[in-house]
Scaffold this active site. Structure first.
Site, PDB file in Angstrom:
ATOM      1  N   TYR A 183     -84.465 -89.716  11.739  1.00  0.00           N
ATOM      2  CA  TYR A 183     -85.783 -89.675  11.085  1.00  0.00           C
ATOM      3  C   TYR A 183     -86.674 -90.786  11.634  1.00  0.00           C
ATOM      4  CZ  TYR A 183     -89.121 -90.158   7.174  1.00  0.00           C
ATOM      5  OH  TYR A 183     -90.258 -90.266   6.404  1.00  0.00           O
ATOM      6  N   LYS A 234     -90.165 -90.386  13.837  1.00  0.00           N
ATOM      7  CA  LYS A 234     -91.442 -90.981  13.403  1.00  0.00           C
ATOM      8  C   LYS A 234     -91.969 -91.952  14.466  1.00  0.00           C
ATOM      9  CE  LYS A 234     -92.050 -89.192   9.230  1.00  0.00           C
ATOM     10  NZ  LYS A 234     -93.231 -88.365   8.909  1.00  0.00           N
TER      11      LYS A 234
END
Lengths: 321, 321
Positions: free
Chosen positions: A141, A145
């Site tokens: 994750y 990002k």
């Protein structure tokens, strides 16, 4: 002014939609997400579109009308992106890239406010993070990002979009139910006890986290949309302000606000998977850039809890013994 | 031991292929690139495959035999990636991601040595760069390399590959002709005068750069392939050692080695496009990580020039007046 909110069905997106409209009553606002709360779905003041951000056709359709301002909050959350690698890559990376590509193709240079994450940082938790700190994510994750932050910067530099990437602290207290975010417990330990339910935390009570309330993050999203690009500089990324708090401090504050019986509903339940991610998040930030740009944090944890209680209409009985 | 070198037709790739074979005579080595020098194409000691790394079918085909070690040097260079955005995104980003995805699919966890770049850094050229410095590329090439670094780290963390990303200084002196790299002049100002030709540089003579010779970079590639992953740590990126030198210093060294007549073939010719990229590259590095891992740089610029003269069999007449 045409505004598109991607990921508007989530609790931050929903609140952002409502508050943005209050402040900009003449804006034409389109909301997009997989699911919506009924209240929003039936609100005639929004154009509500249900679909999957991971499917290319939706991005094409959503961008067709050339929105001037795009809030991009759609994401597969940290725990889910770690467990389902392909899904995280598809939604968090590929779909975001497709969004940028579509903007480039259309050539209207929309302003984008992107929900990035302080989860892009990792490793030495003693370091003090600024925008000059190298992202060393210890989760997929965080990697996804960090990559989109880089893309947003380059697409802005080239004039394809006008992006601002807000790196969100852990948002607490989230209303509703626990989700698949690895930080979900930081909301649960406040929310569940206030609802008379048990809650647990997977780390030692002295573990520290970098937190921000829903109220402040929504305010910061709206503020980001209003900022002149020149003020932000070449690096469009901004680490949002927050509070550095230990789990124990959160429990202590809950006890002060809602009583000892409520606070006793919280227990320690170690979890190796959650620890392997959340304990790599540095909790100390120097947010000079955000502060100078007018972004704001909560005063303290008690204020966060009190706001949550007020917003969710929770009844507190301090005479519970 | 099956070794695949992607981008083996370029001058670093070719030299790497030859030197790697010398040190590992029993390895089965496949070379892949768009074009090859004839010498390499007809060398029976290599399996030579000609194709486009930007086309997915080639990656599938190349990976089919599950190479144990992959050197990934294929790239659209900085100037070209800036002028042809789509091509840079396709080759530098999408094809690299496809390579990683294919490795994940095959599940054999190959070792990958990736040619990243110090061009991922940008902005304040006075800062001293380490692996803890945030990449703030001011070019699409730098952005694409920084993204692949992040992917290589995450794919390594998850056990899909075992990567090491070498962030290359500007490689000089490159033999042959000028290319579309924005740093191409840093080779031209040595190479062309030695060949009796004129050369120019687009920046002020006191502008500083971070350089490394072909000899050292090839040595470092081979060294990276031999390193135990545990020694490298969670961050698989390594800023290679180099020398911080001004253009004027390079000219002075050329004059010392090859005489004043040779050095007088260099002239200053400002170029705004080249300046807009190369002057954002910080030239000061602290390469403690690389040093500790045994990576090496050249002793000085004179040594770089003398090696180039020897390797290219260039005749110097110091009595040229």
């Amino acid at each position: 002014m045409h505004v598109l909110i991607i990921g508007a069905g989530g609790f931050i997106g929903s609140r952002l939609a409502t508050e943005y409209r209050q402040e900009n009553p003449s804006a034409s606002i389109t909301l997009f997400d997989l699911h919506f709360p009924e209240k929003l779905r039936e609100d005639p003041g929004f154009t509500v579109i249900t679909g999957n951000f991971g499917e290319p056709k939706w991005i094409d359709q959503l961008l067709e009308s050339k929105p001037d301002l795009i809030f991009h909050l759609a994401a597969v959350v940290s725990g889910e992106a770690e467990k389902n690698f392909e899904l995280g890559m598809d939604v968090n990376l590929r779909a975001s890239l497709r969004l940028l590509e579509k903007c480039r193709e259309l050539g209207h240079q929309p302003r984008i406010v992107f929900a990035s994450s302080c989860g892009i940082f990792g490793g030495d938790v003693r370091q003090i993070i600024t925008e000059d700190t190298a992202p060393k994510p210890r989760s997929s994750y965080g990697t996804q990002k960090a990559i989109v932050d880089l893309l947003m910067n380059d697409y802005s530099r080239r004039g394809f979009v006008d992006a601002r990437c807000l790196r969100l602290p852990t948002i607490t207290v989230r209303p509703g139910k626990p989700n698949a975010a690895t930080s979900s417990f930081l909301s649960s330990i406040i929310r569940e006890p206030l609802n008379g339910q048990e809650a647990s935390y997977p780390v030692n009570p002295d573990a520290e986290f970098w937190i921000l309330s829903p109220r402040q993050v929504v305010r910061n999203f709206i503020h980001a949309a209003s900022l002149d690009a020149k003020l932000i500089g070449a690096d469009r990324c901004i680490n949002l302000p927050g509070l550095t708090v230990s789990v124990q401090h959160m429990i202590d504050c809950l006890q002060k606000v809602a009583g000892v019986k409520t606070a006793r509903r919280i227990r320690h339940e170690p979890d190796a998977f959650l620890q392997s991610i959340v304990l790599t998040w540095p909790p100390h930030f120097n947010t000079r850039k955000a502060d100078q740009l007018g972004f704001t944090a909560d005063r303290d944890v008690e204020e966060i809890i009190q706001n949550y209680i007020r917003e969710e209409n929770i009844q507190i009985d301090l005479h519970e013994s």
